[in-house]
Design a protein around this motif. Structure first.
Motif, PDB file in Angstrom:
ATOM      1  N   ILE A 126       0.822  -1.213   0.000  1.00  0.00           N
ATOM      2  CA  ILE A 126       0.000   0.000   0.000  1.00  0.00           C
ATOM      3  C   ILE A 126       0.858   1.266   0.000  1.00  0.00           C
ATOM      4  CG2 ILE A 126      -1.711   1.326   1.319  1.00  0.00           C
ATOM      5  CD1 ILE A 126      -2.636  -1.393   2.520  1.00  0.00           C
ATOM      6  N   PHE A 127       1.924   1.273   0.799  1.00  0.00           N
ATOM      7  CA  PHE A 127       2.683   2.507   1.022  1.00  0.00           C
ATOM      8  C   PHE A 127       4.074   2.508   0.398  1.00  0.00           C
ATOM      9  CE2 PHE A 127      -0.363   2.290   4.547  1.00  0.00           C
ATOM     10  CZ  PHE A 127      -0.934   3.556   4.480  1.00  0.00           C
ATOM     11  N   GLY A 128       4.466   1.376  -0.196  1.00  0.00           N
ATOM     12  CA  GLY A 128       5.768   1.335  -0.840  1.00  0.00           C
ATOM     13  C   GLY A 128       6.914   1.490   0.148  1.00  0.00           C
ATOM     14  N   GLU A 129       7.949   2.261  -0.250  1.00  0.00           N
ATOM     15  CA  GLU A 129       9.154   2.388   0.568  1.00  0.00           C
ATOM     16  C   GLU A 129       8.894   3.091   1.894  1.00  0.00           C
ATOM     17  OE1 GLU A 129      12.107   4.289  -1.787  1.00  0.00           O
ATOM     18  OE2 GLU A 129      12.393   2.556  -3.121  1.00  0.00           O
ATOM     19  N   ARG A 130       7.793   3.798   2.004  1.00  0.00           N
ATOM     20  CA  ARG A 130       7.491   4.524   3.252  1.00  0.00           C
ATOM     21  C   ARG A 130       6.565   3.720   4.166  1.00  0.00           C
ATOM     22  NH1 ARG A 130       5.285  10.328   2.006  1.00  0.00           N
ATOM     23  NH2 ARG A 130       5.683  10.553   4.257  1.00  0.00           N
ATOM     24  N   TRP A 131       6.527   2.419   3.972  1.00  0.00           N
ATOM     25  CA  TRP A 131       5.559   1.615   4.721  1.00  0.00           C
ATOM     26  C   TRP A 131       5.860   1.579   6.214  1.00  0.00           C
ATOM     27  CZ3 TRP A 131       5.982  -2.873   7.615  1.00  0.00           C
ATOM     28  CH2 TRP A 131       7.199  -3.563   7.563  1.00  0.00           C
ATOM     29  N   THR A 132       7.116   1.645   6.610  1.00  0.00           N
ATOM     30  CA  THR A 132       7.414   1.601   8.049  1.00  0.00           C
ATOM     31  C   THR A 132       6.954   2.884   8.737  1.00  0.00           C
ATOM     32  OG1 THR A 132       9.675   2.392   7.643  1.00  0.00           O
ATOM     33  CG2 THR A 132       9.342   0.002   7.793  1.00  0.00           C
ATOM     34  N   GLU A 133       7.046   4.006   8.021  1.00  0.00           N
ATOM     35  CA  GLU A 133       6.522   5.265   8.565  1.00  0.00           C
ATOM     36  C   GLU A 133       5.009   5.176   8.735  1.00  0.00           C
ATOM     37  OE1 GLU A 133       6.047   9.936   7.127  1.00  0.00           O
ATOM     38  OE2 GLU A 133       7.531   8.630   6.147  1.00  0.00           O
ATOM     39  N   ALA A 134       4.327   4.635   7.735  1.00  0.00           N
ATOM     40  CA  ALA A 134       2.874   4.450   7.817  1.00  0.00           C
ATOM     41  C   ALA A 134       2.512   3.475   8.936  1.00  0.00           C
ATOM     42  CB  ALA A 134       2.336   3.957   6.485  1.00  0.00           C
ATOM     43  N   ARG A 135       3.325   2.432   9.096  1.00  0.00           N
ATOM     44  CA  ARG A 135       3.107   1.468  10.181  1.00  0.00           C
ATOM     45  C   ARG A 135       3.106   2.173  11.530  1.00  0.00           C
ATOM     46  NH1 ARG A 135       8.337  -1.694  11.177  1.00  0.00           N
ATOM     47  NH2 ARG A 135       8.798   0.422  11.916  1.00  0.00           N
ATOM     48  N   ASP A 136       4.095   3.033  11.759  1.00  0.00           N
ATOM     49  CA  ASP A 136       4.194   3.717  13.042  1.00  0.00           C
ATOM     50  C   ASP A 136       3.011   4.659  13.256  1.00  0.00           C
ATOM     51  OD1 ASP A 136       6.566   2.383  13.411  1.00  0.00           O
ATOM     52  OD2 ASP A 136       7.837   4.092  12.852  1.00  0.00           O
ATOM     53  N   GLN A 137       2.555   5.313  12.190  1.00  0.00           N
ATOM     54  CA  GLN A 137       1.392   6.194  12.297  1.00  0.00           C
ATOM     55  C   GLN A 137       0.132   5.399  12.632  1.00  0.00           C
ATOM     56  OE1 GLN A 137       1.907   7.762   8.386  1.00  0.00           O
ATOM     57  NE2 GLN A 137       3.102   9.537   9.064  1.00  0.00           N
ATOM     58  N   PHE A 138      -0.024   4.239  11.988  1.00  0.00           N
ATOM     59  CA  PHE A 138      -1.170   3.373  12.275  1.00  0.00           C
ATOM     60  C   PHE A 138      -1.146   2.925  13.729  1.00  0.00           C
ATOM     61  CE2 PHE A 138      -2.986  -0.818  12.808  1.00  0.00           C
ATOM     62  CZ  PHE A 138      -4.196  -0.750  12.135  1.00  0.00           C
ATOM     63  N   TYR A 139      -0.001   2.415  14.190  1.00  0.00           N
ATOM     64  CA  TYR A 139       0.095   1.896  15.549  1.00  0.00           C
ATOM     65  C   TYR A 139      -0.140   2.979  16.599  1.00  0.00           C
ATOM     66  CZ  TYR A 139       2.015  -2.632  14.057  1.00  0.00           C
ATOM     67  OH  TYR A 139       2.182  -3.877  13.517  1.00  0.00           O
ATOM     68  N   THR A 140       0.380   4.167  16.355  1.00  0.00           N
ATOM     69  CA  THR A 140       0.193   5.262  17.317  1.00  0.00           C
ATOM     70  C   THR A 140      -1.283   5.581  17.485  1.00  0.00           C
ATOM     71  OG1 THR A 140       2.348   6.234  16.827  1.00  0.00           O
ATOM     72  CG2 THR A 140       0.712   7.675  17.819  1.00  0.00           C
ATOM     73  N   TYR A 141      -1.997   5.669  16.378  1.00  0.00           N
ATOM     74  CA  TYR A 141      -3.427   5.962  16.433  1.00  0.00           C
ATOM     75  C   TYR A 141      -4.187   4.802  17.075  1.00  0.00           C
ATOM     76  CZ  TYR A 141      -8.083   7.484  15.002  1.00  0.00           C
ATOM     77  OH  TYR A 141      -9.395   7.888  15.014  1.00  0.00           O
ATOM     78  N   PHE A 142      -3.885   3.589  16.626  1.00  0.00           N
ATOM     79  CA  PHE A 142      -4.641   2.431  17.103  1.00  0.00           C
ATOM     80  C   PHE A 142      -4.432   2.208  18.597  1.00  0.00           C
ATOM     81  CE2 PHE A 142      -5.529  -2.059  17.793  1.00  0.00           C
ATOM     82  CZ  PHE A 142      -6.749  -2.191  17.151  1.00  0.00           C
ATOM     83  N   GLU A 143      -3.202   2.326  19.052  1.00  0.00           N
ATOM     84  CA  GLU A 143      -2.921   2.092  20.472  1.00  0.00           C
ATOM     85  C   GLU A 143      -3.663   3.079  21.360  1.00  0.00           C
ATOM     86  OE1 GLU A 143       0.836   0.822  23.246  1.00  0.00           O
ATOM     87  OE2 GLU A 143       1.238   1.953  21.411  1.00  0.00           O
ATOM     88  N   ALA A 144      -3.866   4.295  20.869  1.00  0.00           N
ATOM     89  CA  ALA A 144      -4.559   5.318  21.655  1.00  0.00           C
ATOM     90  C   ALA A 144      -6.060   5.077  21.752  1.00  0.00           C
ATOM     91  CB  ALA A 144      -4.294   6.696  21.042  1.00  0.00           C
ATOM     92  N   HIS A 145      -6.625   4.267  20.843  1.00  0.00           N
ATOM     93  CA  HIS A 145      -8.087   4.162  20.763  1.00  0.00           C
ATOM     94  C   HIS A 145      -8.665   2.758  20.828  1.00  0.00           C
ATOM     95  CE1 HIS A 145      -8.389   8.440  19.719  1.00  0.00           C
ATOM     96  NE2 HIS A 145      -7.404   8.254  18.859  1.00  0.00           N
ATOM     97  N   HIS A 146      -7.872   1.697  20.621  1.00  0.00           N
ATOM     98  CA  HIS A 146      -8.474   0.384  20.360  1.00  0.00           C
ATOM     99  C   HIS A 146      -9.223  -0.204  21.551  1.00  0.00           C
ATOM    100  CE1 HIS A 146      -5.482  -2.679  22.083  1.00  0.00           C
ATOM    101  NE2 HIS A 146      -4.954  -1.513  22.383  1.00  0.00           N
TER     102      HIS A 146
END
Length: 237
Positions: free
Chosen positions: A66-86
């Protein structure tokens, strides 16, 4: 919708479950976290329909695509949001706890194989008070490869000493769950109304509308077994 097979299934020795949309509803938080990451990268957020069709693989398998070479950056953004709300929006699927109780009362080993990150998976089980039901909760990145690979299946069954076989059910809501069951030689059991191209290649052996429907079947099978004599001809009392 009842089971696909014309015969009633026998009670399994072990049951493996998918987590999201099988036992719990945390869909809104998953989709919101993904769309947060998409928007941070200037990508169009996914609709409800698109999300349900596409969010099946684990993050480490899907984000590079989905995010190509920047996938690890997107991963960290996803985890930060998810951890705050899940944990705020976590809800059990109706009938799920009764299903877990039904199997537990009959001595059936239970475990989870999910593509949700393992630490989030175990935190959610703790929040619901469900950790007691499971011999192991295996999430994404816990095994050498993620579902539909067989590695998490072996990890989930290891504490029981039960080998993957037709005496083990894999209960899930998506075609990737059925694919995993077929790959590992388990009985694929679909719960809920689901669509996907994978069902044609990896059909469920049994299909049920709800956890309540399946729980009722488990109780009936278990009660029948419990009153049978050793030769199977009558009451053991």
């Amino acid at each position: 919708m009842n089971h696909t097979s014309t015969e009633s299934p026998a009670l399994p020795r072990a049951v493996l479950y998918d987590w999201d949309n099988t036992l719990v509803d945390n869909w809104g938080t998953i989709r919101a976290a993904l769309n947060h990451a998409l928007e941070q990268h200037g990508l169009r957020p996914w609709t409800e329909e698109e999300s349900r069709e596409r969010i099946k693989q684990s993050l480490r398998d899907s984000f590079p695509r989905i995010f190509g070479e920047r996938w690890t950056e997107a991963r960290d953004q996803f985890y930060t949001y998810f951890e705050a709300h899940h944990l705020d929006h976590l809800r059990p699927i109706p009938g799920a706890e009764a299903l877990l109780e039904s199997f537990a009362a009959r001595g059936v080993y239970q475990a989870v194989v999910s593509n949700k990150t393992g630490r989030f998976l175990r935190a959610e089980a703790d929040k619901l008070g469900w950790t007691r039901f499971f011999g192991r909760l295996v999430g994404a990145q816990d095994a050498e490869a993620d579902k539909p690979h067989c590695a998490p299946v072996h990890m989930a069954l290891a504490p029981s000493g039960i080998a993957p076989s037709r005496e083990v059910w894999f209960i899930g809501d998506a075609d990737i769950d059925m694919e995993c069951a077929h790959a590992a030689g388990l009985v694929p059991v679909l719960v809920g109304v689901a669509e996907g191209e994978g069902f044609g290649r990896f059909p469920p052996a049994h299909r049920y509308d709800t956890c309540d429907t399946l729980s009722g079947l488990v109780r009936r099978i278990g009660d029948t077994i419990s009153v049978q004599a050793p030769d199977g001809t009558g009451s053991a009392d």
